[in-house]
Design an enzyme around this catalytic site. Structure first.
Site, short mmCIF file in Angstrom:
data_model
loop_
_atom_site.label_atom_id
_atom_site.label_comp_id
_atom_site.label_asym_id
_atom_site.label_seq_id
_atom_site.Cartn_x
_atom_site.Cartn_y
_atom_site.Cartn_z
N CYS A 123 -2.90 -5.99 -10.29
CA CYS A 123 -3.36 -5.29 -11.50
C CYS A 123 -4.13 -6.33 -12.30
CB CYS A 123 -2.18 -4.75 -12.31
SG CYS A 123 -2.69 -4.06 -13.89
N CYS A 152 -3.52 -5.98 -16.34
CA CYS A 152 -2.23 -6.30 -16.98
C CYS A 152 -1.22 -6.64 -15.89
CB CYS A 152 -1.75 -5.17 -17.88
SG CYS A 152 -1.89 -3.52 -17.14
N SER A 153 -0.21 -5.80 -15.70
CA SER A 153 0.79 -6.12 -14.68
C SER A 153 1.42 -4.86 -14.11
CB SER A 153 1.86 -7.03 -15.27
OG SER A 153 2.46 -6.41 -16.39
N CYS A 154 0.62 -3.79 -13.94
CA CYS A 154 1.14 -2.55 -13.36
C CYS A 154 1.78 -2.87 -12.00
CB CYS A 154 0.01 -1.54 -13.17
SG CYS A 154 -0.75 -1.05 -14.73
#
Lengths: 99, 212
Positions: free
Chosen positions: B113, B116-118
């Protein structure tokens, strides 16, 4: 896939260009993908728009989301991999135009 | 023994958990305290929620993968509708779409991702620190083979490396290839071969240990 009456503008296999416009507000298109041409890999369905939800709006009207497949060699002129390497990314319809 | 023996070889103390330093961290702490004070939830409920979140690990994803390896009909369902197939095993698929990406002899998938940090937390637990690092997020889209090599994963040039940037609504789980010489293994034994990183795509599933 979410149920929706929103008609997708693009079909799987269509060639599309990801818009190169700049946007000061929250959006979900990374700069490396802007202006690039790819192919619709699949139509994901219609979703609330994160660009509106980020500002505490409802997210409606729903927008169709697609997965767009890009060739790595089109993304990076100095790509050092194999020529058939690809990248897939989720892009909302209002960021896409026919190519 | 001398009382003045200098402890020069003593290892340094473990650094303490840092105090909140950014405005956002402090806001989070303040909000939590306020919600408890206003009895929206209790400190015990907050603690239990954190414990529940931290108790999820990649064994959920591993069960899904091992079932797909042993049951072709289940695999077809999983690829068509990840959400429903996960629910079918009695696991919680969460509230976002789950898309399962099948590795084949022709295609190796890897997930990132960049924004962000999906991450498919209900399948894999909390994301590893490197998954959220700028280095991984910026490099794996640009030079995926070099990054995979640093994980000890060499993908042959005739196999397509397909990077998936999880930027919006979907979460991705890689279905790694079933390792060779595993025909006789039970589903529970196969689960042991499915590592977290093999479901992110930075590694392959483990080879079975040689039977004694």
């Amino acid at each position: 896939m979410p149920e929706s009456s929103v008609m997708p503008r693009f079909a799987t296999g269509a060639r599309v260009r990801i818009s190169a416009r700049s946007e000061g507000r929250h959006h979900r298109v990374p700069s490396y993908a802007k202006g690039r041409i790819g192919v619709i890999e699949r139509v994901c369905g219609a979703y609330d728009q994160p660009e509106l939800i980020a500002y505490r709006c409802s997210g409606e009207p729903l927008q169709t989301l697609y997965r767009v497949q890009l060739n790595q060699e089109d993304l990076w002129s100095d790509y050092e991999g194999a020529c058939n390497d690809t990248l897939e990314i989720e892009i909302f319809e209002h960021w896409l135009e026919p190519a | 023994m001398s009382e003045r023996h200098p402890h020069t070889h003593r290892s340094p103390p473990q650094p303490d958990h840092p105090e909140p330093s950014s405005d956002y961290e402090l806001l989070g702490v303040a909000l939590n305290e306020l919600l408890i004070e206003k009895r929206i939830y209790t400190a015990a409920e907050m603690r239990a929620t954190i414990e529940q979140i931290e108790s999820i690990d990649s064994s959920h994803g591993a069960r899904v993968v091992a079932r797909a390896w042993t049951d072709p009909d289940y695999k077809a369902e999983l690829l068509a509708d990840g959400f429903a197939a996960v629910e079918k095993l009695g696991l919680d698929p969460g509230y976002v779409e789950l898309t399962v990406l099948e590795n084949t002899p022709q295609v190796h998938n890897v997930v990132v991702c960049t924004l962000c940090s999906c991450y498919p937390r209900l399948m894999l637990g909390r994301p590893p620190v490197w998954y959220k690092s700028k280095a991984y997020r910026s490099r794996v889209v640009r030079e995926p083979r070099a990054v995979l090599r640093e994980f000890g994963t060499e993908i042959p040039k005739d196999v397509e490396v397909r990077v998936h940037d999880s930027t919006a609504e979907l979460r991705y789980l890689v279905l790694p290839m079933r390792p060779a010489n595993t025909d006789g293994l039970s589903e529970d034994e196969l689960v042991e071969l499915v590592t977290r990183d093999s479901m992110i795509g930075t590694a392959l599933a483990e080879a079975p240990s040689v039977a004694s």
